[in-house]
Design an enzyme around this catalytic site. Structure first.
Site, mmCIF file in Angstrom:
data_model
loop_
_atom_site.group_PDB
_atom_site.id
_atom_site.type_symbol
_atom_site.label_atom_id
_atom_site.label_comp_id
_atom_site.label_asym_id
_atom_site.label_seq_id
_atom_site.Cartn_x
_atom_site.Cartn_y
_atom_site.Cartn_z
ATOM 1 N N SER A 88 -14.281 -10.750 -34.391
ATOM 2 C CA SER A 88 -13.269 -11.468 -35.171
ATOM 3 C C SER A 88 -13.724 -12.863 -35.617
ATOM 4 O O SER A 88 -13.486 -13.238 -36.775
ATOM 5 C CB SER A 88 -11.955 -11.562 -34.391
ATOM 6 O OG SER A 88 -11.371 -10.280 -34.321
ATOM 7 N N THR A 119 -5.586 -10.037 -28.235
ATOM 8 C CA THR A 119 -6.192 -8.747 -27.930
ATOM 9 C C THR A 119 -5.993 -8.455 -26.451
ATOM 10 O O THR A 119 -5.284 -9.176 -25.754
ATOM 11 C CB THR A 119 -7.672 -8.707 -28.400
ATOM 12 O OG1 THR A 119 -8.166 -7.389 -28.219
ATOM 13 C CG2 THR A 119 -8.557 -9.692 -27.653
ATOM 14 N N LYS A 132 -1.362 -8.066 -25.686
ATOM 15 C CA LYS A 132 -0.553 -7.643 -26.834
ATOM 16 C C LYS A 132 0.912 -7.370 -26.467
ATOM 17 O O LYS A 132 1.808 -7.593 -27.269
ATOM 18 C CB LYS A 132 -1.165 -6.399 -27.482
ATOM 19 C CG LYS A 132 -2.451 -6.673 -28.239
ATOM 20 C CD LYS A 132 -2.893 -5.407 -28.956
ATOM 21 C CE LYS A 132 -4.159 -5.606 -29.729
ATOM 22 N NZ LYS A 132 -4.478 -4.437 -30.564
ATOM 23 N N ASP A 192 -1.787 -4.296 -36.998
ATOM 24 C CA ASP A 192 -2.476 -3.000 -36.887
ATOM 25 C C ASP A 192 -1.786 -1.950 -37.768
ATOM 26 O O ASP A 192 -2.439 -1.026 -38.261
ATOM 27 C CB ASP A 192 -2.472 -2.499 -35.434
ATOM 28 C CG ASP A 192 -3.517 -3.211 -34.578
ATOM 29 O OD1 ASP A 192 -4.490 -3.741 -35.152
ATOM 30 O OD2 ASP A 192 -3.349 -3.239 -33.350
ATOM 31 N N GLY A 219 -3.588 10.074 -28.312
ATOM 32 C CA GLY A 219 -3.319 8.825 -27.601
ATOM 33 C C GLY A 219 -1.868 8.419 -27.737
ATOM 34 O O GLY A 219 -1.163 8.888 -28.655
ATOM 35 N N GLY A 269 -1.110 4.938 -26.398
ATOM 36 C CA GLY A 269 -1.159 3.537 -25.998
ATOM 37 C C GLY A 269 -0.812 2.627 -27.165
ATOM 38 O O GLY A 269 -0.187 3.062 -28.141
ATOM 39 N N GLY A 270 -1.247 1.373 -27.078
ATOM 40 C CA GLY A 270 -0.885 0.380 -28.089
ATOM 41 C C GLY A 270 -1.322 0.754 -29.495
ATOM 42 O O GLY A 270 -0.522 0.676 -30.443
ATOM 43 N N ARG A 321 -3.141 12.498 -22.921
ATOM 44 C CA ARG A 321 -3.469 12.921 -21.557
ATOM 45 C C ARG A 321 -2.224 12.872 -20.668
ATOM 46 O O ARG A 321 -1.902 13.841 -20.000
ATOM 47 C CB ARG A 321 -4.561 11.977 -21.028
ATOM 48 C CG ARG A 321 -5.063 12.287 -19.659
ATOM 49 C CD ARG A 321 -6.213 11.372 -19.320
ATOM 50 N NE ARG A 321 -5.819 9.956 -19.334
ATOM 51 C CZ ARG A 321 -6.636 8.947 -19.052
ATOM 52 N NH1 ARG A 321 -7.893 9.187 -18.742
ATOM 53 N NH2 ARG A 321 -6.209 7.703 -19.085
ATOM 54 N N GLU A 340 4.049 12.281 -20.408
ATOM 55 C CA GLU A 340 5.275 11.455 -20.397
ATOM 56 C C GLU A 340 5.178 10.344 -21.448
ATOM 57 O O GLU A 340 6.165 10.025 -22.118
ATOM 58 C CB GLU A 340 5.533 10.786 -19.035
ATOM 59 C CG GLU A 340 5.300 11.655 -17.796
ATOM 60 C CD GLU A 340 3.819 11.765 -17.446
ATOM 61 O OE1 GLU A 340 3.184 10.716 -17.235
ATOM 62 O OE2 GLU A 340 3.296 12.898 -17.410
HETATM 63 P P1 NAP Z 1 -4.460 1.690 -24.473
HETATM 64 O O1 NAP Z 1 -3.157 1.040 -24.772
HETATM 65 O O2 NAP Z 1 -5.118 1.460 -23.159
HETATM 66 O O3 NAP Z 1 -4.256 3.280 -24.691
HETATM 67 C C1 NAP Z 1 -5.309 4.181 -24.495
HETATM 68 C C2 NAP Z 1 -4.833 5.603 -24.781
HETATM 69 O O4 NAP Z 1 -5.962 6.462 -24.686
HETATM 70 C C3 NAP Z 1 -3.811 6.121 -23.791
HETATM 71 O O5 NAP Z 1 -2.926 6.979 -24.450
HETATM 72 C C4 NAP Z 1 -4.678 6.886 -22.781
HETATM 73 O O6 NAP Z 1 -4.027 7.999 -22.169
HETATM 74 C C5 NAP Z 1 -5.763 7.442 -23.658
HETATM 75 N N1 NAP Z 1 -7.003 7.576 -22.892
HETATM 76 C C6 NAP Z 1 -7.726 6.603 -22.291
HETATM 77 N N2 NAP Z 1 -8.813 7.113 -21.695
HETATM 78 C C7 NAP Z 1 -8.768 8.454 -21.905
HETATM 79 C C8 NAP Z 1 -9.610 9.532 -21.516
HETATM 80 N N3 NAP Z 1 -10.723 9.332 -20.812
HETATM 81 N N4 NAP Z 1 -9.249 10.778 -21.900
HETATM 82 C C9 NAP Z 1 -8.132 10.989 -22.630
HETATM 83 N N5 NAP Z 1 -7.301 10.011 -23.014
HETATM 84 C C10 NAP Z 1 -7.612 8.759 -22.668
HETATM 85 O O7 NAP Z 1 -5.571 1.283 -25.548
HETATM 86 P P2 NAP Z 1 -5.324 0.879 -27.100
HETATM 87 O O8 NAP Z 1 -5.137 -0.578 -27.188
HETATM 88 O O9 NAP Z 1 -4.312 1.785 -27.656
HETATM 89 O O10 NAP Z 1 -6.777 1.183 -27.714
HETATM 90 C C11 NAP Z 1 -7.246 2.512 -27.914
HETATM 91 C C12 NAP Z 1 -8.443 2.499 -28.851
HETATM 92 O O11 NAP Z 1 -8.032 2.084 -30.129
HETATM 93 C C13 NAP Z 1 -9.544 1.522 -28.439
HETATM 94 O O12 NAP Z 1 -10.637 2.248 -27.996
HETATM 95 C C14 NAP Z 1 -9.936 0.767 -29.686
HETATM 96 O O13 NAP Z 1 -11.264 1.098 -30.024
HETATM 97 C C15 NAP Z 1 -9.039 1.334 -30.747
HETATM 98 N N6 NAP Z 1 -8.423 0.266 -31.574
HETATM 99 C C16 NAP Z 1 -8.965 0.024 -32.785
HETATM 100 C C17 NAP Z 1 -8.402 -0.919 -33.629
HETATM 101 C C18 NAP Z 1 -9.013 -1.178 -34.973
HETATM 102 O O14 NAP Z 1 -8.634 -2.145 -35.627
HETATM 103 N N7 NAP Z 1 -9.909 -0.346 -35.432
HETATM 104 C C19 NAP Z 1 -7.274 -1.646 -33.216
HETATM 105 C C20 NAP Z 1 -6.741 -1.374 -31.952
HETATM 106 C C21 NAP Z 1 -7.338 -0.420 -31.144
HETATM 107 P P3 NAP Z 1 -3.037 7.835 -20.923
HETATM 108 O O15 NAP Z 1 -1.701 7.485 -21.507
HETATM 109 O O16 NAP Z 1 -3.079 9.164 -20.268
HETATM 110 O O17 NAP Z 1 -3.607 6.737 -20.062
#
Ligand code: NAP
Length: 276
Positions: free
Chosen positions: A21, A66, A70, A106, A130, A132-133, A154, A157
């Site tokens: 960034s 970040t 968040k 985002d 996914g 997550g956030g 994964r 819920e």
């Molecule tokens: P987060 O809130 O931690 O969520 C991660 C998600 O991925 C959860 O749903 C988790 O499942 C799942 N997950 C994690 N490890 C896993 C595995 N080994 N097998 C299967 N599912 C798995 O993370 P986040 O902030 O959403 O970020 C996720 C990805 O988005 C990051 O890797 C990042 O590269 C990308 N991202 C990119 C941008 C961009 O501008 N390009 C912006 C934001 C994020 P559970 O619910 O089961 O734990």
């Protein structure tokens, strides 16, 4: 040349050492000849409230948030815009004379990246991996744009909760469920970290389930060519990597802070250079 009038922008997170960034925003600032500088600050969860008070006290114009801030920031700001509140995450803060407002860029970043690659979500079936956030921003964006969305996660819920919040449906990540979900889908989005550096040998979906006509969007940008995208390309899919989303979310934040439209191509080049 920095001086007493130089405006300050920045990133609060932990870790921030490998963030692209600063390179991306400072390149955009230089291109427009603006009197700003963008810095990265390593801030622990315990330090977030103090850091945001510091933003107010020092008159910092705005910051990105970040991992891991968040969601925690939601309760520490004076105002949170409607979309960020619905998503449950803030990645951009604007400081207007000490009053801090939170946004989630985002959402706009994801939609702008889709648009850049010629994908129109209205009426399409989309599968999002996914819950997550990042997935929350993607699913809200797609639902608001008129797509039908299936969430595969994964933890079922978490998928159920996001589906209930957005009017999407939730499935598990077994191969059978994924195959069914991908039937008739126009878009697949990976919003999990599966395939992220350094674990680049894994993919969230078996390549055999990918079909021509499908657009595959990986939100991961390190590396740009994940295993998922390599296999998608081989299967005849259109592919979009996460760098465009990163640039577009940054550009939207930049506009909120400065009121000016940055050069996206400059941002993309400097982000890619900072990664290599
Ligand atoms: P987060 O809130 O931690 O969520 C991660 C998600 O991925 C959860 O749903 C988790 O499942 C799942 N997950 C994690 N490890 C896993 C595995 N080994 N097998 C299967 N599912 C798995 O993370 P986040 O902030 O959403 O970020 C996720 C990805 O988005 C990051 O890797 C990042 O590269 C990308 N991202 C990119 C941008 C961009 O501008 N390009 C912006 C934001 C994020 P559970 O619910 O089961 O734990």
């Amino acid at each position: 040349m920095m001086n007493t009038g130089t405006g300050l922008l920045g990133l609060l997170g932990d870790p921030v050492a490998h963030s692209v960034s600063p390179a991306m925003h400072n390149a955009a600032i230089d291109r427009l000849g603006l009197d700003y500088v963008y810095l990265a600050f390593r801030v622990t969860p315990a330090g977030l409230a103090g850091a945001l008070n510091g933003v107010r006290a020092l008159g910092i114009r705005g910051v990105n948030l970040t991992i891991p801030h968040k969601t925690a920031a939601l309760g520490l700001l004076d105002e949170v815009d409607e979309a960020a509140r619905r998503v449950g995450a803030v990645n951009t803060v604007v400081n207007d004379a000490g009053r801090l407002t939170g946004y989630n860029t985002d959402i706009a970043g994801f939609l702008a990246a889709l648009k850049k690659h010629g994908f129109a979500p209205a009426g399409q079936k989309a599968v999002v991996l996914g819950a997550g956030g990042a997935a929350r921003a993607v699913v809200f964006a797609l639902r608001d744009a008129g797509a039908e969305v299936v969430i595969a996660n994964r933890s079922i819920e978490k998928a159920d909760t996001l589906a209930a919040d957005t009017g999407a449906t939730a499935v598990s990540t077994t191969e059978t469920e994924l195959q069914k979900a991908l039937d008739g889908a126009g878009l697949l989005v990976n919003a999990t970290p599966v395939g992220l550096f350094p674990d680049t040998g894994v993919t969230p979906v078996p390549g055999s389930l990918l079909h021509p006509g499908l657009t595959v969007f990986d939100t991961i940008y390190r590396p740009r060519r994940t295993r998922l995208l390599t296999e998608a390309e081989a299967a005849g899919c259109r592919v979009i990597d996460g760098l465009d989303m990163l640039v577009e979310q940054g550009a939207t934040a930049f506009e909120l802070w400065t009121g000016q439209s940055p050069d996206r191509a400059v941002m993309l080049r400097s982000a890619a250079a900072a990664m290599s």
